[in-house]
Design a protein around this motif. Sequence first.
Motif, mmCIF file in Angstrom:
data_model
loop_
_atom_site.group_PDB
_atom_site.id
_atom_site.type_symbol
_atom_site.label_atom_id
_atom_site.label_comp_id
_atom_site.label_asym_id
_atom_site.label_seq_id
_atom_site.Cartn_x
_atom_site.Cartn_y
_atom_site.Cartn_z
ATOM 1 N N MET A 29 44.395 41.078 32.980
ATOM 2 C CA MET A 29 44.087 41.255 34.409
ATOM 3 C C MET A 29 42.757 40.689 34.823
ATOM 4 N N ILE A 30 42.777 39.878 35.576
ATOM 5 C CA ILE A 30 41.480 39.194 36.067
ATOM 6 C C ILE A 30 40.936 39.888 37.437
ATOM 7 N N LEU A 31 39.621 40.170 37.560
ATOM 8 C CA LEU A 31 39.121 40.879 38.359
ATOM 9 C C LEU A 31 37.941 40.044 39.069
ATOM 10 N N GLY A 32 37.852 39.780 40.395
ATOM 11 C CA GLY A 32 36.614 39.245 41.058
ATOM 12 C C GLY A 32 35.660 40.019 41.752
ATOM 13 N N GLY A 33 34.498 39.737 41.203
ATOM 14 C CA GLY A 33 33.235 40.664 41.756
ATOM 15 C C GLY A 33 31.974 40.006 40.942
ATOM 16 N N ASP A 34 31.042 40.999 41.027
ATOM 17 C CA ASP A 34 29.707 40.874 40.396
ATOM 18 C C ASP A 34 29.823 40.985 38.907
ATOM 19 N N THR A 35 29.399 39.850 38.326
ATOM 20 C CA THR A 35 29.319 40.155 36.795
ATOM 21 C C THR A 35 27.877 39.970 36.045
ATOM 22 N N GLN A 36 26.892 39.996 37.197
ATOM 23 C CA GLN A 36 25.779 39.847 36.254
ATOM 24 C C GLN A 36 25.233 40.882 35.446
ATOM 25 N N TYR A 37 25.538 41.942 35.415
ATOM 26 C CA TYR A 37 25.334 43.042 34.438
ATOM 27 C C TYR A 37 25.883 42.739 33.206
ATOM 28 N N ILE A 38 26.913 42.110 32.959
ATOM 29 C CA ILE A 38 27.403 41.919 31.678
ATOM 30 C C ILE A 38 26.563 40.785 30.966
ATOM 31 N N THR A 39 25.894 40.961 29.829
ATOM 32 C CA THR A 39 25.062 40.348 29.388
ATOM 33 C C THR A 39 25.155 39.751 27.860
ATOM 34 N N ALA A 40 26.480 40.335 27.083
ATOM 35 C CA ALA A 40 26.613 39.925 25.707
ATOM 36 C C ALA A 40 28.180 40.066 25.730
ATOM 37 N N PRO A 41 28.725 39.457 24.643
ATOM 38 C CA PRO A 41 29.922 39.605 24.270
ATOM 39 C C PRO A 41 30.445 40.787 23.395
ATOM 40 N N GLY A 42 31.241 41.488 24.030
ATOM 41 C CA GLY A 42 31.579 43.133 23.134
ATOM 42 C C GLY A 42 31.143 44.020 24.047
ATOM 43 N N GLN A 43 30.648 43.720 25.249
ATOM 44 C CA GLN A 43 30.317 45.072 26.219
ATOM 45 C C GLN A 43 31.583 45.251 26.902
ATOM 46 N N PHE A 44 31.551 46.461 27.710
ATOM 47 C CA PHE A 44 33.024 46.878 28.174
ATOM 48 C C PHE A 44 32.743 47.556 29.409
ATOM 49 N N ILE A 45 33.830 47.756 30.402
ATOM 50 C CA ILE A 45 33.853 48.065 31.601
ATOM 51 C C ILE A 45 34.375 49.389 31.575
ATOM 52 N N ASN A 46 34.316 50.323 32.705
ATOM 53 C CA ASN A 46 34.907 51.556 32.824
ATOM 54 C C ASN A 46 35.489 51.648 34.186
ATOM 55 N N ILE A 47 36.817 51.742 34.266
ATOM 56 C CA ILE A 47 37.684 51.636 35.470
ATOM 57 C C ILE A 47 38.015 53.122 35.771
#
Length: 250
Positions: A29-47
């Motif tokens: 899934m590709i999601l469009g929106g604000d990504t500025q708070y992702i700062t490192a590989p290995g982080q995650f999102i909560n849906i």
Amino acid sequence: MQNKGKHMYKQNKYIILSNEALTDDVYKMILGGDTQYITAPGQFINIQLDGKFLRRPISVCDYDDESITIIYKVVGEGTQQMKNLVAGEFLDLLTGLGNGYDISKSTKPLLIGGGVGVPPMYNLAKKLIKAGQEVSVVLGFNTKQEVFYEAEFKDLGCTTYITTVDGSYGTKGFVTDAIKNIDYDYFYTCGPLPMFKAVYNATETSGQFSFEERMGCGFGACMGCSCKTKYGNKRICKDGPVLVKEEIIW
């Protein structure tokens, strides 16, 4: 926006740009929106999903200035619901969660992903290659039908190895069967707990493990994902999901 010590995360609405099958039960899934708070590989999102009390934590596979790519496996009601979402719909996300991988520890890294532990390896590989490192990748699956993202890693310039438990593709066996003859000075891994234990015992260098854990809040408030380490209790959602080899207690 919320401030949680050294980490920052944001709740926002994201538009689904695409949601497509990679295998019988794995979706991208590709999601469009604000990504500025992702700062490192290995982080995650909560849906947040309609009708579900708890959010679903999903690792970030890749991101740029305007979009987030996730890859998920359909294993329960929540991911079944995600599978049926279509482009143009919106999702409420918390982004920038977790500590992510530290890419400063290696020059010749080995990346080891098992099943749905493969996705966070992709952006990590991108960052390591951009930093001029020589990257080897081992991706482990049960069968040939489950293999995904092999071409994508090769296109980045990674030396890529595939293992399947049944021997239907690549090296027969587990990821530990493929790493025996690879030259590396550090490793990064994500996958199921049995694989972690095998990797821990099979590797002679230090490394970083990204743990998958059931979570409540996703940002350290509920203590639902705490685990014991050699340096005290840590919350997988906030102090992790990445832990270093030397602090892990099996």
